[in-house]
Scaffold this active site. Structure first.
Site, PDB file in Angstrom:
ATOM      1  N   TYR A   7       0.841  -1.209   0.000  1.00  0.00           N
ATOM      2  CA  TYR A   7       0.000   0.000   0.000  1.00  0.00           C
ATOM      3  C   TYR A   7       0.872   1.254   0.000  1.00  0.00           C
ATOM      4  O   TYR A   7       0.525   2.282  -0.586  1.00  0.00           O
ATOM      5  CB  TYR A   7      -0.985  -0.011   1.170  1.00  0.00           C
ATOM      6  N   LYS A  14      -3.504   8.410   2.716  1.00  0.00           N
ATOM      7  CA  LYS A  14      -4.722   8.147   3.496  1.00  0.00           C
ATOM      8  C   LYS A  14      -4.589   8.684   4.920  1.00  0.00           C
ATOM      9  O   LYS A  14      -5.570   9.142   5.520  1.00  0.00           O
ATOM     10  CB  LYS A  14      -5.044   6.650   3.527  1.00  0.00           C
TER      11      LYS A  14
HETATM   12  N1  NAD Z   1     -11.362  -1.198  -3.070  1.00  0.00           N
HETATM   13  C1  NAD Z   1     -10.839  -1.213  -1.858  1.00  0.00           C
HETATM   14  O1  NAD Z   1     -10.298  -2.225  -1.384  1.00  0.00           O
HETATM   15  C2  NAD Z   1     -10.873   0.025  -1.014  1.00  0.00           C
HETATM   16  C3  NAD Z   1     -10.788  -0.106   0.382  1.00  0.00           C
HETATM   17  C4  NAD Z   1     -10.800   1.058   1.174  1.00  0.00           C
HETATM   18  C5  NAD Z   1     -10.891   2.311   0.578  1.00  0.00           C
HETATM   19  N2  NAD Z   1     -10.980   2.392  -0.781  1.00  0.00           N
HETATM   20  C6  NAD Z   1     -11.099   3.740  -1.358  1.00  0.00           C
HETATM   21  O2  NAD Z   1     -12.381   3.847  -1.969  1.00  0.00           O
HETATM   22  C7  NAD Z   1     -12.340   4.893  -2.953  1.00  0.00           C
HETATM   23  C8  NAD Z   1     -12.969   4.386  -4.240  1.00  0.00           C
HETATM   24  O3  NAD Z   1     -12.170   3.351  -4.782  1.00  0.00           O
HETATM   25  P1  NAD Z   1     -12.834   1.992  -5.381  1.00  0.00           P
HETATM   26  O4  NAD Z   1     -12.192   0.848  -4.678  1.00  0.00           O
HETATM   27  O5  NAD Z   1     -14.319   2.151  -5.422  1.00  0.00           O
HETATM   28  O6  NAD Z   1     -12.242   1.928  -6.857  1.00  0.00           O
HETATM   29  P2  NAD Z   1     -12.763   2.558  -8.230  1.00  0.00           P
HETATM   30  O7  NAD Z   1     -11.631   2.393  -9.191  1.00  0.00           O
HETATM   31  O8  NAD Z   1     -14.093   2.033  -8.568  1.00  0.00           O
HETATM   32  O9  NAD Z   1     -12.937   4.113  -7.871  1.00  0.00           O
HETATM   33  C9  NAD Z   1     -11.833   4.980  -7.826  1.00  0.00           C
HETATM   34  C10 NAD Z   1     -12.340   6.271  -8.399  1.00  0.00           C
HETATM   35  O10 NAD Z   1     -11.338   7.296  -8.286  1.00  0.00           O
HETATM   36  C11 NAD Z   1     -11.553   8.153  -9.392  1.00  0.00           C
HETATM   37  N3  NAD Z   1     -10.412   9.027  -9.650  1.00  0.00           N
HETATM   38  C12 NAD Z   1      -9.099   8.661  -9.796  1.00  0.00           C
HETATM   39  N4  NAD Z   1      -8.359   9.737 -10.104  1.00  0.00           N
HETATM   40  C13 NAD Z   1      -9.216  10.806 -10.139  1.00  0.00           C
HETATM   41  C14 NAD Z   1      -9.060  12.191 -10.414  1.00  0.00           C
HETATM   42  N5  NAD Z   1      -7.859  12.707 -10.720  1.00  0.00           N
HETATM   43  N6  NAD Z   1     -10.167  12.978 -10.367  1.00  0.00           N
HETATM   44  C15 NAD Z   1     -11.367  12.467 -10.053  1.00  0.00           C
HETATM   45  N7  NAD Z   1     -11.602  11.170  -9.791  1.00  0.00           N
HETATM   46  C16 NAD Z   1     -10.521  10.356  -9.850  1.00  0.00           C
HETATM   47  C17 NAD Z   1     -11.788   7.192 -10.547  1.00  0.00           C
HETATM   48  O11 NAD Z   1     -12.415   7.878 -11.617  1.00  0.00           O
HETATM   49  C18 NAD Z   1     -12.703   6.164  -9.891  1.00  0.00           C
HETATM   50  O12 NAD Z   1     -14.048   6.520 -10.107  1.00  0.00           O
HETATM   51  C19 NAD Z   1     -10.852   5.285  -3.089  1.00  0.00           C
HETATM   52  O13 NAD Z   1     -10.620   6.429  -2.290  1.00  0.00           O
HETATM   53  C20 NAD Z   1     -10.121   4.108  -2.458  1.00  0.00           C
HETATM   54  O14 NAD Z   1      -8.878   4.519  -1.914  1.00  0.00           O
HETATM   55  C21 NAD Z   1     -10.978   1.293  -1.601  1.00  0.00           C
HETATM   56  C1  0WE Z   2      -6.774  -2.743  -0.141  1.00  0.00           C
HETATM   57  C2  0WE Z   2      -5.814  -2.229  -1.177  1.00  0.00           C
HETATM   58  C3  0WE Z   2      -6.095  -1.391  -2.235  1.00  0.00           C
HETATM   59  C4  0WE Z   2      -7.422  -0.784  -2.580  1.00  0.00           C
HETATM   60  N1  0WE Z   2      -7.403   0.522  -1.955  1.00  0.00           N
HETATM   61  C5  0WE Z   2      -7.648   0.585  -0.531  1.00  0.00           C
HETATM   62  C6  0WE Z   2      -7.037   1.664  -2.601  1.00  0.00           C
HETATM   63  O1  0WE Z   2      -7.017   2.699  -1.985  1.00  0.00           O
HETATM   64  C7  0WE Z   2      -6.637   1.625  -4.057  1.00  0.00           C
HETATM   65  C8  0WE Z   2      -5.925   2.907  -4.379  1.00  0.00           C
HETATM   66  C9  0WE Z   2      -5.203   2.932  -5.676  1.00  0.00           C
HETATM   67  C10 0WE Z   2      -4.461   4.048  -5.886  1.00  0.00           C
HETATM   68  N2  0WE Z   2      -3.742   4.193  -7.015  1.00  0.00           N
HETATM   69  C11 0WE Z   2      -3.764   3.256  -7.981  1.00  0.00           C
HETATM   70  C12 0WE Z   2      -4.504   2.084  -7.811  1.00  0.00           C
HETATM   71  C13 0WE Z   2      -5.269   1.916  -6.636  1.00  0.00           C
HETATM   72  C14 0WE Z   2      -4.443   1.026  -8.872  1.00  0.00           C
HETATM   73  C15 0WE Z   2      -4.247   1.653 -10.224  1.00  0.00           C
HETATM   74  C16 0WE Z   2      -3.158   2.680 -10.197  1.00  0.00           C
HETATM   75  O2  0WE Z   2      -2.408   2.854 -11.166  1.00  0.00           O
HETATM   76  N3  0WE Z   2      -3.039   3.469  -9.107  1.00  0.00           N
HETATM   77  O3  0WE Z   2      -5.004  -1.058  -2.957  1.00  0.00           O
HETATM   78  C17 0WE Z   2      -3.949  -1.757  -2.381  1.00  0.00           C
HETATM   79  C18 0WE Z   2      -2.613  -1.783  -2.750  1.00  0.00           C
HETATM   80  C19 0WE Z   2      -1.738  -2.566  -1.996  1.00  0.00           C
HETATM   81  C20 0WE Z   2      -2.198  -3.302  -0.882  1.00  0.00           C
HETATM   82  C21 0WE Z   2      -3.548  -3.269  -0.510  1.00  0.00           C
HETATM   83  C22 0WE Z   2      -4.422  -2.491  -1.275  1.00  0.00           C
END
Ligand code: NAD
Ligand code: 0WE
Length: 266
Positions: free
Chosen positions: A156, A163
């Site tokens: 991460y 975060k």
């Molecule tokens: N998937 C997980 O495991 C997880 C867990 C905890 C928190 N999150 C957080 O949840 C949020 C949503 O992620 P997700 O997992 O739904 O994935 P996702 O890929 O569906 O959503 C990520 C979103 O970020 C948007 N984004 C990226 N760069 C951007 C920019 N420059 N301007 C505007 N929008 C932008 C993308 O368009 C996308 O809609 C993120 O903040 C992520 O860190 C994800």
């Molecule tokens: C959970 C978890 C997530 C999901 N999560 C919480 C996230 O916040 C994902 C955030 C994210 C931010 N930047 C990028 C990407 C994902 C993939 C594509 C890219 O090019 N850039 O991501 C991980 C990465 C490493 C370890 C755990 C996790």
């Protein structure tokens, strides 16, 4: 009558029907909220317009949060359409690929750090600042965080630092808007979600292994879903959470609160 009846909410971050923001939109729609959506880049307009139509909305805005002018314009346009509204969901996170894989120091760079913090942390209070003139009393602002803000989690890396900054911004923003000059009570909170297989998770090294480890160790013995997160988000966006602000609510099946040494594992 849903508990979000009468609320007008902007939902950012819907990219697919697996997005956390999609789960949030569905829960808010079920509870009677009126929704608007943002996307990044003209090429997604049709897809996001279809998602919006699913939720009875025609309001979609192109906004790349890397650009202050686009943030300003989005809220000007939303203000023109709605007048005032009741909050937004910041479901946005990004870091360059090398910043979230492998060895933390090997992937560390000034530019990767800057981009991760710009997109994933600065953008939340920046959106609040631009939205403020258009927010009703009793508005609610919500962002999405991850346990990597507090604990070092393999891969991460730089996103964990971003975060941590995002979660600090929840506290400072809550203080800044809890009682505005003109007497509005506006709340700011975060949800720290467990790992969910979304597009942002695709291509992450060993993500499947992480999901399995969390499901085995969490008290609920399962991963969380975008419905689990969506329902808590709808609550935090509603007046049922009128006393909750500056808080990070964990929706992770209890994983973060355990030693991960559950009896049937050792
Ligand atoms: N998937 C997980 O495991 C997880 C867990 C905890 C928190 N999150 C957080 O949840 C949020 C949503 O992620 P997700 O997992 O739904 O994935 P996702 O890929 O569906 O959503 C990520 C979103 O970020 C948007 N984004 C990226 N760069 C951007 C920019 N420059 N301007 C505007 N929008 C932008 C993308 O368009 C996308 O809609 C993120 O903040 C992520 O860190 C994800
Ligand atoms: C959970 C978890 C997530 C999901 N999560 C919480 C996230 O916040 C994902 C955030 C994210 C931010 N930047 C990028 C990407 C994902 C993939 C594509 C890219 O090019 N850039 O991501 C991980 C990465 C490493 C370890 C755990 C996790």
């Amino acid at each position: 009558m849903g508990f979000l009846a009468g609320k007008k909410l902007l939902i950012t971050g819907v990219l697919s029907n697996r997005s956390i923001a999609y789960g949030i939109a569905r829960a808010c729609h079920q509870q009677g909220a009126e929704l608007a959506f943002s996307y990044v880049g003209e090429r997604f307009k049709d897809r996001i317009s279809e998602f919006a139509a699913e939720f009875g909305s025609k309001l979609v805005f192109d906004c790349d949060v890397a650009d202050d002018a686009q943030i300003e314009k989005m809220f000007e346009d939303l203000g023109a359409a709605w007048g005032k509204f009741d909050g937004f969901v910041h479901s946005i996170g990004f870091a360059p690929r090398e910043a979230i894989a492998g060895n933390f120091l090997e992937g560390l760079s000034r530019e990767g750090f800057r981009i991760a913090h710009d997109i994933s942390a600065y953008s939340f209070p920046a959106m609040a600042k631009a939205a403020l003139p258009y927010l009703n009393d009793k508005s609610s602002l919500l962002t999405l965080s991850y346990l990597g803000a507090l604990r070092s989690i393999p891969n991460y890396n730089t996103m964990g630092l971003a975060k941590a900054s995002l979660e600090a911004s929840v506290r400072y923003l809550a203080e800044a808007v809890g009682r505005t000059q003109d007497g509005r009570a506006i709340r700011a909170n975060g949800i720290s979600a467990g790992p969910i297989k979304t597009l942002a998770a695709s291509g992450i090294k060993d993500f499947g292994k992480l999901l399995g480890r969390v499901a085995d160790a969490a008290p609920l013995r399962r991963n969380v879903t975008i419905e689990d997160v969506g329902n808590v988000a709808a609550f935090l966006l509603s007046d049922l959470a009128s006393g909750v602000t500056a808080e990070i609510t964990y929706v992770d099946g209890g994983f973060s609160q355990t030693a991960g040494l559950s009896a049937d594992q050792v």
